[in-house]
Design a protein around this motif. Structure first.
Motif, mmCIF file in Angstrom:
data_model
loop_
_atom_site.group_PDB
_atom_site.id
_atom_site.type_symbol
_atom_site.label_atom_id
_atom_site.label_comp_id
_atom_site.label_asym_id
_atom_site.label_seq_id
_atom_site.Cartn_x
_atom_site.Cartn_y
_atom_site.Cartn_z
ATOM 1 N N ARG A 249 0.779 -1.050 -0.094
ATOM 2 C CA ARG A 249 0.013 -0.006 0.175
ATOM 3 C C ARG A 249 0.607 1.756 0.011
ATOM 4 O O ARG A 249 0.880 2.121 -1.156
ATOM 5 N N SER A 250 2.126 0.931 0.875
ATOM 6 C CA SER A 250 2.866 2.561 1.027
ATOM 7 C C SER A 250 3.193 2.256 -0.806
ATOM 8 O O SER A 250 3.371 3.570 -0.583
ATOM 9 N N THR A 251 3.700 1.699 -0.841
ATOM 10 C CA THR A 251 4.693 1.718 -2.217
ATOM 11 C C THR A 251 3.920 2.533 -2.894
ATOM 12 O O THR A 251 4.580 3.180 -4.365
ATOM 13 N N TYR A 252 2.031 1.582 -3.172
ATOM 14 C CA TYR A 252 1.571 2.972 -3.907
ATOM 15 C C TYR A 252 1.376 3.852 -3.578
ATOM 16 O O TYR A 252 1.178 4.770 -5.269
ATOM 17 N N ALA A 253 1.207 4.414 -2.517
ATOM 18 C CA ALA A 253 0.829 5.840 -2.302
ATOM 19 C C ALA A 253 2.188 6.782 -2.839
ATOM 20 O O ALA A 253 1.763 8.311 -3.330
ATOM 21 N N PHE A 254 3.306 5.746 -2.378
ATOM 22 C CA PHE A 254 3.904 6.986 -3.022
ATOM 23 C C PHE A 254 4.339 7.317 -4.146
ATOM 24 O O PHE A 254 4.861 8.075 -4.669
ATOM 25 N N TYR A 255 4.793 5.793 -5.108
ATOM 26 C CA TYR A 255 4.800 6.453 -6.937
ATOM 27 C C TYR A 255 3.853 7.028 -6.954
ATOM 28 O O TYR A 255 3.555 8.074 -7.695
ATOM 29 N N LEU A 256 2.043 6.744 -6.465
ATOM 30 C CA LEU A 256 1.568 7.810 -7.349
ATOM 31 C C LEU A 256 1.587 9.057 -6.777
ATOM 32 O O LEU A 256 1.339 10.018 -7.579
ATOM 33 N N LEU A 257 1.543 9.622 -5.718
ATOM 34 C CA LEU A 257 2.357 10.787 -4.752
ATOM 35 C C LEU A 257 3.684 11.704 -6.199
ATOM 36 O O LEU A 257 3.171 12.706 -5.840
ATOM 37 N N VAL B 39 -7.406 12.998 -8.297
ATOM 38 C CA VAL B 39 -8.547 12.724 -7.944
ATOM 39 C C VAL B 39 -8.272 10.847 -7.739
ATOM 40 O O VAL B 39 -8.625 10.030 -7.863
ATOM 41 N N LEU B 40 -7.433 11.073 -9.179
ATOM 42 C CA LEU B 40 -7.611 9.527 -9.728
ATOM 43 C C LEU B 40 -6.596 8.776 -9.422
ATOM 44 O O LEU B 40 -7.519 7.461 -8.549
ATOM 45 N N GLY B 41 -5.492 9.208 -8.012
ATOM 46 C CA GLY B 41 -4.799 8.863 -7.706
ATOM 47 C C GLY B 41 -5.120 8.237 -6.539
ATOM 48 O O GLY B 41 -5.419 7.154 -6.362
ATOM 49 N N ALA B 42 -6.309 9.275 -5.815
ATOM 50 C CA ALA B 42 -6.614 9.041 -4.651
ATOM 51 C C ALA B 42 -7.847 8.155 -4.442
ATOM 52 O O ALA B 42 -8.145 7.074 -3.709
ATOM 53 N N TRP B 43 -8.808 8.179 -5.778
ATOM 54 C CA TRP B 43 -9.245 7.688 -5.642
ATOM 55 C C TRP B 43 -9.478 5.482 -5.661
ATOM 56 O O TRP B 43 -9.887 5.076 -4.867
ATOM 57 N N MET B 44 -8.594 5.385 -6.765
ATOM 58 C CA MET B 44 -8.234 4.150 -6.864
ATOM 59 C C MET B 44 -7.691 3.276 -5.745
ATOM 60 O O MET B 44 -7.977 2.205 -5.445
ATOM 61 N N TRP B 45 -7.050 4.523 -5.200
ATOM 62 C CA TRP B 45 -6.055 3.699 -3.675
ATOM 63 C C TRP B 45 -7.067 3.981 -2.995
ATOM 64 O O TRP B 45 -7.106 2.318 -2.336
ATOM 65 N N PHE B 46 -7.872 4.632 -2.542
ATOM 66 C CA PHE B 46 -9.348 4.008 -1.585
ATOM 67 C C PHE B 46 -10.270 2.980 -1.849
ATOM 68 O O PHE B 46 -10.269 2.776 -0.624
#
Lengths: 930, 131
Positions: free
Chosen positions: A301-309, A352-359
């Motif tokens: 999950r953090s890997t997802y978050a970091f690459y999106l961010l 929005v795309l990144g945050a929405w997909m992640w959540f």
């Protein structure tokens, strides 16, 4: 109206391709989106092929846009606003690239170009990830190509156009003329940008920016297809690539600032620098959690978050630098182009795309229920990633104050806004602790093992190696403390932590992987970080202004008397000036094109009044605009050593050197007093005296370039202070140039603040002297002598080697000189050599004179029968005539520069450490590709 | 309690600590009157007063620049910056200073100039630095 010689075709083609590129990107997005939706059905191939086709079409169209714009710039079609604003006829070809990506449109195209290149690589290599990743890349391309669309919807313009015609963007009377193109010239490129850094830094940085979309795309693809583990492997080399290139781009920016701009440093915590550093930090955090996830299954999950961010922060950086919102907090930002709304939309959609997909998917992501062991590598790597996140949050928070102000002002219009008092001190204070943690963690985590379940077995080894690292770090800290001016315990902490990381990683390479460099990527990067931290401490703590002279400045300082505040020193031309550890002398200056280069010699002093023998000359320069009416850039000059650099730049020039109008006014306001004297006389002024030593017909003056046909006259004087015996030469001159008129050039005696000139009205008197001479013919044979007005004139020899100032030999010339020796009644002697010349069958006579005696000679003719020469001699009364001279005292000095000189110790550690860090990233990527 | 919760609590605690300590690094925009009132370091935006003298005499002290600035409330005060005079100082359209009032004089620690240019709006940053 039809205008003459306009080239409208490239613009029309270019504009068509802009629209095509936008539409094709849109189509590619939709096709790849549907291909991903139908990835397990028969429809997949059709959609994917359409996606490929439209993405390649988009690529072709964008390359055509780039080609068209480049064509316009290279051919200097000034009917286009872009060419008019950025190039000029005299711009060297190699700077066309700089001119191309200097503006927003060009830099968006550069970004787009890299997206297309990366997209094509993905098409070849990404396999099943091609469709979802390229859907994301294509979506980004929709936004980027919209930035240069330049289409009007009512009053709203979507994107800034790249092919606008000058006459459409500007309302000027000149455009009512059919042949207006013959009358306009390009503005040219800001001289500040005319250097090779501007050619190599933007493409590298934009490749770095562009490459962050690939890890972002893989993250979206992983969430989208719910293959939360599969994407981790292919994303990692891309993230490593991105980390290396983006890091290199940022480093080049620092090197540019240091080498070619007069900032006096490589990092200033400027918002533009910060917002490109932050995505890199987040990306590096992502690389670490990606490794953890690959090896253990934690931290997906953090890997997802970091690459999106990371990519969202790239967009945020784009917004900050291009929207004009930074306003007065940044020294370098793009000018505002009305793209603010589009940029906000760009970030908004991707955030929005990144945050929405992640959540939406976060519950779906596999996670391990058990906690990591605190003796495991993944635990400490995760802590490291958190520290990096913390660093990014701190930098972003402080840098975003202008955005915060704007948001608050939208609700509360009278809000005054907040700003950092001292950004550099603020960031340094907090990032120091980040560096401490990173240093320690890189040392600790490197020695731990993934998924450690038996810490007891490993413990002994760990303790031994930590002890080695700690002892080595303590020794290195003590060693470095010898040369670092460490003033606070915090710096010792940072130094120790950096040395700990360095020592532990060197130990790791030596004792664990036994020097197998293929596996040493991470350890090399961590060593690089330690070296970089040491370099930062060296340049930060030991940076020293040597351009001070507390003795010479003593008593002159107004207000606060803190001499450590002084960074600049005044160097008078040719006057050696002692400063810290050196003696600096401003030797000379020269002008080429628009650049004025100063030569400043530094001689190292040994502290006991002598020199060490070490000396060097630096050449800082300033660049003027084309009217020579203002300085647009001051370029530094640096002396490089292995251990330190000496950096100099001209921080100020006399106003008269910058502003010709001011110089004229200053000249006019000088009080010139008239004096008269004969050769040999002394003129006494209020504060000085001058000896008239003689005159010359071949005067030399810095502003005088002799031309054929000139009649020139210069007076030789030597000026003294009333109480001093040091004489300063002064040679004012006059000259008369055919069809140009007469000119007077004053002599400056900077040291005495004196200006001496010959009055232009006396021109006729000087240059007309010749006509008043009465010549008498003398008949002479070789070795004979004859008497003239009491002077003994002897013809020593007829010389076939002619050396006469106004004689330039040509083929077919017959030229002879009469070497005359003159003895005056009082015993003084002199010499003259008039020339007789036959050129094209016509005789000429070139006169000569014995100035000290006041005798003039012409070689009139030769009688070959008798070997008798006719020499015409005349005695001038000129020497006894009063010479009118005008002298001004208290003339403001304009023969100085104000110089700033800084010693940067350890700067090479900064470059070495950063490059090693990036090399490690590259090495890791290379290993994972094989 | 799980270790991840402990870490989360530690992170939040450090973050709050930093926010509190960093609040003293932040200042507000002000004009001369407000700067006098505050006595603290502020950001100040204004224009160079063209018809008053700009004092820069490098032969005497190349690190002393004094001039008059009109703030957005129309007040004019003398400003002292202990640094060299940047090229084109007189042409600046807007000057952004960081500093504080000392009596009737504003002592600036740094200065950012906005100059009109045919290339683009150029900006020049000057900083006076201790040590």
């Amino acid at each position: 109206m039809i205008y003459d010689n306009e080239h409208l075709l490239p613009g029309q083609l270019g504009h068509f391709c802009v629209v095509l590129s936008f539409v094709a990107a849109l189509l590619a997005t939709v096709a790849y989106f549907l291909a991903t939706r139908h990835r397990d059905t028969a429809a997949f191939e059709g959609w994917r092929n359409l996606g490929r086709f439209s993405f390649l079409l988009h690529g072709f169209a964008t390359l055509s846009v780039i080609g068209a714009l480049f064509f316009i710039l290279v051919n200097k079609y000034y009917e286009y606003q872009y060419a008019w604003a950025n190039v000029s006829d005299d711009l060297p070809f190699e700077y066309t690239f700089s001119a191309f990506w200097k503006e927003q449109q060009g830099s968006f195209l550069l970004w787009s170009f890299w997206h297309i290149v990366l997209g094509m690589v993905l098409m070849l290599r990404a396999g099943k990830w091609e469709a979802p990743v390229l859907a994301v890349v294509a979506l980004a391309e929709v936004f980027i190509s919209s930035m240069i669309l330049g289409l009007y919807f009512g009053d709203f313009r979507l994107g800034a156009g790249a092919f606008d015609l000058l006459r459409q963007t500007m309302d000027a009377p000149i455009f009512s003329q059919q042949d207006y193109l013959t009358q306009i010239k390009g503005n040219g490129l800001n001289p500040l940008l005319q250097n090779y850094w501007m050619t190599i830094h933007p493409p590298t940085l934009f490749l770095g920016f562009a490459s962050t979309i690939v890890p972002f795309g893989y993250a979206i693809a992983g969430l989208w297809t719910r293959e939360h583990k599969d994407w981790l492997k292919p994303a990692l080399p891309w993230a490593l690539f991105s980390g290396a290139i983006l890091g290199l781009g940022i480093l080049m920016g620092g090197a540019w600032a240091y080498e070619a701009l007069s900032f006096g440093g490589y990092w200033a915590w400027d918002p533009v620098e910060n917002t490109s550093l932050v995505p890199w930090i987040i990306l590096v955090a992502g690389i670490h959690t990606n490794l953890v996830a690959r090896n253990t299954g934690y931290s997906i999950r953090s890997t997802y978050a970091f690459y999106l961010l990371s990519f969202i922060l790239i967009l945020y950086s784009t917004y900050l630098t291009r929207s004009g919102i930074l306003g007065d907090t940044s020294a370098h930002a793009f000018t505002e182009m009305g793209l603010g709304i589009q940029l906000v939309l760009f970030i908004g959609v991707f955030s929005v795309l990144g945050a929405w997909m992640w959540f939406v998917r976060r519950k779906d992501v596999p996670d391990i229920n058990a906690e990591e062991s605190s003796a495991s590598r993944e635990f400490w790597m995760f802590i490291g990633a958190l520290v990096l996140l913390f660093s990014a949050v701190l930098i972003t928070g402080a840098t975003s104050l202008p955005v915060w102000n704007k948001i608050v002002q939208a609700f509360q219009p009278d809000y005054v806004g907040a700003a950092l008092k001292d950004p550099m001190a603020h960031h340094n204070r907090y990032q120091l602790w980040i560096a401490v943690f990173i240093g320690l963690l890189t040392g600790v985590a490197q020695w731990m093992r993934y998924g450690e379940r038996n810490p007891e077995v490993w413990k002994k080894k760990l303790v031994r190696h930590f002890a080695i690292a700690a002892i080595a770090a303590a020794a290195l800290t003590a060693l470095n403390a010898l040369w670092l001016n460490i003033s606070a315990w915090q710096y010792y902490t940072m130094l120790f932590a950096a040395m700990f990381g360095l020592a532990a990683n060197v130990d790791y390479i030596v004792s664990f992987i036994k020097g197998n460099l293929k596996q040493a990527g991470s350890a090399l990067s961590h060593i690089g970080f330690g070296i970089l931290a040491l370099g930062i401490l060296g340049t930060g703590l030991n940076k020293e202004w040597i351009s001070t002279n507390s003795f010479a400045m003593e008593g002159l300082i107004e207000g606060m008397g803190d001499e450590s505040l002084n960074k600049n020193i005044l160097l008078l031309k040719q006057a050696p000036m002692p400063m810290k550890g050196f003696e600096a002398t401003y030797l000379q200056d020269s002008i080429e094109r628009q650049t004025r280069t100063f030569s400043v010699r530094f001689k190292k002093q040994d502290g006991k009044g002598g020199y060490t023998g070490e000396e060097f000359v630096l050449h800082p320069n300033v660049m003027y605009d084309r009217q020579f009416s203002k300085v647009v850039a001051a370029n530094p000059s640096t002396q490089h050593y292995l251990t330190h650099d000496i950096f100099t730049h001209v921080s100020s020039l006399p106003k008269a050197e910058l502003d010709p109008e001011f110089a004229r006014q200053q000249e006019d306001s000088l009080q010139f007093d008239p004096y008269e004297a004969v050769v040999g006389d002394t003129i006494f002024t209020k504060k000085h005296y001058l000896v008239v030593e003689g005159y010359t017909k071949q005067p030399k003056h810095p502003e005088y370039k002799p031309e054929k046909g000139d009649l020139a006259f210069g007076l030789k004087l030597r000026a003294y202070n009333l109480d001093d015996t040091t004489g300063y030469p002064a040679e004012p001159m006059l000259y008369l140039r055919p069809r140009k008129g007469g000119f007077t050039l004053p002599a400056n005696v900077g040291q005495l603040q004196m200006r001496v000139r010959l009055n232009e009205s006396s021109m006729g008197q000087w240059l007309g002297m010749e006509e008043e001479l009465k010549y008498t013919d003398l008949q002479l044979k070789e070795s004979q002598s004859v008497d003239f007005n009491g002077y003994r004139i002897s013809l020593e020899k007829i010389n076939r080697t002619v050396d006469h100032p106004s004689y330039a030999p040509e083929p077919g010339d017959i030229a002879v000189a009469a070497d005359l020796k003159i003895t005056a009644p009082d015993g003084r002697t002199g010499a003259a050599a008039p020339v007789y010349l036959i050129r094209d069958s016509r005789p000429f006579s070139l006169k000569d004179e014995a100035p000290a005696l006041g005798l003039h000679f012409r070689f009139e003719s030769i009688d070959p029968q008798t070997a008798t020469m006719t020499i015409a001699a005349a005695q001038a009364s000129g020497e006894q005539r009063e010479i009118p001279v005008e002298i001004a005292e208290n003339a403001p000095r304009s023969d100085y520069i104000v110089l700033e000189a800084i010693v940067f110790p350890g700067i090479n550690l900064v470059w070495l450490g950063s490059l090693l860090m990036l090399f490690g990233l590259g090495l890791s990527m290379w290993r994972r590709l094989r | 309690m799980k270790r991840s919760h402990l870490i989360a609590i530690a992170v939040v605690a450090v973050a709050i600590g930093i926010l509190i300590s960093a609040s003293s690094d932040v200042t507000t925009y002000a004009n001369f009157a407000q700067a006098s009132e505050k006595g603290d370091r502020v950001k100040l935006v204004g224009q160079l007063v063209q018809d008053k003298p700009v004092e820069y005499n490098p032969e005497k002290d190349p690190n002393y620049l004094a001039f008059y600035l009109r703030d957005d409330a129309g007040d004019v005060r003398r400003v002292v910056l202990r640094a060299g005079k940047p090229q084109d100082f007189e042409r600046s359209e807007q000057i952004v200073l960081t500093g504080q009032m000392n009596g009737e004089t504003f002592e600036a620690a740094d200065m950012l100039l906005k100059c009109p240019s045919k290339y683009k709006d150029e900006e020049v940053y000057v900083r006076s630095e201790k040590g």
